[in-house]
Design an enzyme around this catalytic site. Structure first.
Site, short mmCIF file in Angstrom:
data_model
loop_
_atom_site.label_atom_id
_atom_site.label_comp_id
_atom_site.label_asym_id
_atom_site.label_seq_id
_atom_site.Cartn_x
_atom_site.Cartn_y
_atom_site.Cartn_z
N CYS A 62 51.30 93.96 51.95
CA CYS A 62 51.71 92.68 51.78
C CYS A 62 50.78 91.99 50.64
O CYS A 62 50.74 90.90 50.54
CB CYS A 62 51.28 91.82 53.18
SG CYS A 62 52.65 92.76 54.43
N HIS A 105 46.94 83.50 53.70
CA HIS A 105 48.10 84.68 54.15
C HIS A 105 48.53 84.29 55.29
O HIS A 105 49.70 84.29 55.47
CB HIS A 105 47.15 85.69 54.14
CG HIS A 105 48.33 86.90 54.44
ND1 HIS A 105 49.12 87.43 53.52
CD2 HIS A 105 48.16 88.00 55.42
CE1 HIS A 105 49.77 88.42 53.89
NE2 HIS A 105 49.25 88.77 54.96
N LYS A 154 54.16 80.12 55.44
CA LYS A 154 55.02 81.05 55.97
C LYS A 154 55.91 80.47 57.13
O LYS A 154 57.07 81.22 57.29
CB LYS A 154 54.18 82.29 56.62
CG LYS A 154 53.66 83.38 55.44
CD LYS A 154 52.99 84.51 55.92
CE LYS A 154 52.81 85.28 54.89
NZ LYS A 154 51.58 84.88 53.93
N PHE A 181 48.54 95.56 55.45
CA PHE A 181 48.05 96.99 56.15
C PHE A 181 47.21 97.82 55.21
O PHE A 181 47.54 97.94 53.95
CB PHE A 181 49.42 97.66 56.49
CG PHE A 181 50.07 97.39 57.65
CD1 PHE A 181 49.72 96.17 58.37
CD2 PHE A 181 51.23 97.99 58.16
CE1 PHE A 181 50.48 95.63 59.58
CE2 PHE A 181 51.99 97.62 59.18
CZ PHE A 181 51.41 96.51 59.98
N HIS A 227 57.38 85.73 56.43
CA HIS A 227 56.41 86.58 55.63
C HIS A 227 57.17 87.42 54.97
O HIS A 227 57.94 88.18 55.33
CB HIS A 227 55.73 87.38 56.91
CG HIS A 227 54.48 88.10 56.06
ND1 HIS A 227 54.38 88.26 54.82
CD2 HIS A 227 53.76 89.14 56.69
CE1 HIS A 227 53.20 89.05 54.38
NE2 HIS A 227 52.84 89.48 55.58
#
Lengths: 398, 268
Positions: free
Chosen positions: A164, A292, A321, A384, A326
């Protein structure tokens, strides 16, 4: 010393809010979410998604037929909005086709084409259908490859795939390539599309919310997956160009856990601090931070700690978001471009759907849209594998 | 022009087990003979993680570990001496993607959480950061058959722009059936280069990376090595590795696919 700024001389975004920058701006201004209950293919999941309408009906044809898959259709849709392709063609006339690099972030590329091919395997042999083209759909490079061919470029081209943070890091990679002389200008972008892999994957992890995502809410229970494509043309800034500038970038690794964010947000803070250092700016000069903010309980908590370490409780911040979902590998460019809109238009977006601020989180989150002149703003993207990237943008001084 | 001093190399492929042991083969002094990869790779990973992780992660970390081996005493005690990394691979971990796509053909579509965790392209980067404690930047990229060249260019850009050493790790493995029928990778191959923009005392080579993408790509004399070069994106590094092994000076043109090249001058 501050890095030499790059100017965003053209840009475009297509996401659940619609096609082109104006669609995103209108939805942001009107506080209208692009999220809807999951209606992607035959996915039977109790979750909300940010789907781009009409992708299904617009295949790639002619010389681009081999590239036809949802991800590349989305890339093409975006490239044709906001006069972006025209702007790049004009830049190509100035720099030459070999001197404009292409840097496209993606997490899953066109894996949806492989999912379909597996479902249509030959029952006797297990072989994939003859029509399946791995190189031009599933392979991570395919959207970057399509982008350079669509734009008629033949210089440096690469796909960046760091989950991401992918398309945020595309800005950093482009800055380095231009600085080192491998190209004179860059098309940076990000493309990620809905697919069963991410929908069922995030559901298996228990990270997909059953409602619309609610970043920083005390009852937040996960993310809403979205899809998007966005592109920006980067050139060295010139006085008087009136363009949004990339002032700094910061990248770090958590070195902590493959999927869980560092509980203290150490890597996230490092990325933000580096972006400020590259811009030669103290944190108090930043007027807004686009978080984020995926709305998973642990990610928001970790980012909150990082925000407190870098900015304290005062800096206005929010996650967008709730509007777009996302968009994974495209989140970096999507949110960079939304930050650009906020800088140009002078407003801070709130946090759509967030009703009750989590009392355990301390960052200065803004819950409702507010008018405010902005000079400098940051965008955060984390992924991740513990990969973090923060970008710092500003309006031209004066 | 980007100038890089090559400090160390890590290498792993069938019959090319480590840089030092492969030198004579790459220099053309011994014939190339393929052989299975060693059973145990990436010993820096704790045993339980090594069991859990995939062949892709182990292959990538094996060459990274070898390239950093000279620094081992330092990096086990001083984590700040580790360089940022660039990882280049055409397709990443297709074993994992195959399992996910297979699961999605079943009625319940039960994607394994572990497989999904490992499905991102930057999984080896994540494991490397965790194993070494390095919190610096890491970029995972793909450029299909041009992945090694794209990685080297990114590493050069990073080294010169940010004035830092960089560890480049390139790897690709054969895909499982049925994907293997649509993407041929003939054998596993991984290489790591530890690159320094500043002069060092003992270097393996000096690389001057050129801008521009047009030219004719180098091929290899040995038919077996040429087959490997053409059959694995990471092995497109072989003309460079062979020139270093021969301590040759001169131009190198690495094939990046699409009739394009990455050009450089090398000096021992």
């Amino acid at each position: 010393m501050a890095i030499k700024p790059l100017a965003v001389t053209a840009c475009t975004v297509t996401n659940a809010l619609g096609r082109g920058m104006a669609a995103s701006l209108t939805a942001l201004r009107n506080e209208e979410s692009g999220l809807r209950p999951c209606d992607f293919e035959d996915a039977d999941l109790p979750t909300w998604i940010g789907r781009v309408a009409g992708v299904e009906e617009e295949p790639l044809t002619g010389e681009f037929t081999a590239f036809d898959c949802r991800n590349n259709r989305l890339a093409r849709l975006a490239l044709e909005q906001d006069g972006f392709s025209t702007a790049v063609r004009q830049a190509r006339d100035r720099y030459g086709a070999e001197r404009i690099g292409v840097f496209v972030g993606t997490s899953t590329s066109g894996i949806g084409a492989t999912e379909q091919a597996y479902r249509n395997r030959d029952l006797a042999t297990g072989c994939l259908p003859a029509t399946f083209d791995y190189q031009h759909t599933h392979n991570l490079f395919s959207a970057a490859d399509l982008t350079r061919r669509w734009l008629g470029l033949n210089g440096v081209a690469l796909a960046i795939s760091t989950a991401c943070s992918s398309s945020a890091k595309a800005f950093a990679s482009a800055f380095r390539h231009i600085s080192a002389g491998f190209c004179d200008a860059a098309v940076v972008g990000g493309v990620d599309s809905l697919c069963l892999t991410t929908l069922y994957g995030f559901n298996a992890l228990g990270l997909a919310s059953t409602q619309v995502c609610r970043p920083w809410d005390r009852e937040r229970d996960g993310l809403s997956i979205g899809e998007a494509a966005g592109f920006a043309l980067l050139e060295w800034a010139e006085p008087g160009d009136g363009c949004i500038r990339l002032l700094g970038y910061g990248e770090s690794s958590d070195a902590y856990h493959m999927t869980a964010a560092h509980p203290e947000g150490a890597g996230a803070a490092l990325a933000m601090e580096q972006a400020l250092a590259r811009a030669g700016l103290p944190p108090e000069h930043v007027d807004y931070i686009n978080l984020h903010g995926t709305a998973t309980p642990l990610n928001d908590a970790a980012e909150d700690k990082a925000m407190l370490r870098v900015f304290g409780t005062g800096a206005p911040c929010s996650s967008t978001k709730g509007w777009t979902g996302h968009t994974l590998g495209a989140a970096g460019i999507v949110e960079a471009l939304l930050v650009g809109l906020c800088l140009e238009q002078g407003f801070i977006p709130g946090m759509l759907n967030t009703r009750h601020r989590d009392p355990n989180l301390g960052a200065g989150v803004v819950l409702h849209n507010r008018e405010q002149t902005l000079r400098i703003a940051m965008s955060n993207s984390f992924g991740f594998g513990g990969t973090n990237c923060s970008l710092l943008f500003g309006r031209e001084e004066g | 022009m980007s100038v890089l001093h090559l400090e160390a190399i890590g290498l792993m492929a069938p019959g090319l087990v480590g840089w030092e042991r492969s030198r004579a083969v790459l220099a053309g002094e011994q014939p190339y003979q393929t052989a299975p990869l060693p059973a145990t790779l990436a010993m820096l990973l704790p045993a339980n993680e090594r069991r859990r992780t995939t062949a892709t992660v182990k292959l990538a970390l094996q060459v990274a570990q070898e390239a950093m081996d000279g620094m081992k005493a330092q990096w086990q005690t001083r984590r700040d001496c580790m360089p940022p990394t660039v990882l280049a691979s055409s397709g990443g971990d297709s074993e994992v993607l195959n399992k996910i796509c297979m699961a999605l053909t079943e009625p319940d579509r039960a994607v394994s959480p572990t497989q999904f965790h490992h499905s991102v392209h930057n999984t080896p980067a994540g494991y490397w950061a965790i194993a070494t404690g390095c919190t610096l930047s890491s970029l995972s990229l793909s450029a299909y058959d041009g992945s090694f060249a794209a990685g080297l260019r990114e590493a050069a850009a990073l080294a010169s722009t940010e004035a830092t050493r960089v560890l480049l790790i390139a790897y690709d493995l054969p895909l499982p059936f049925p994907l293997a029928e649509r993407r041929t990778i003939v054998a596993p191959f991984a290489v790591a280069l530890l690159l320094n923009p500043a002069p060092i005392n003992e270097r393996l080579a000096l690389l001057r990376i050129k801008p521009g993408c047009s030219g004719t790509a180098d091929r290899l004399e040995s038919a077996e090595l040429e087959q490997l070069r053409a059959g694995n994106p990471a092995a497109r590094s072989l003309p460079l590795l062979c020139a270093i092994a021969r301590r040759r000076a001169g131009p190198i043109a690495l094939d990046t696919g699409d009739d394009a090249i990455l050009g450089m001058e090398i000096t021992p």
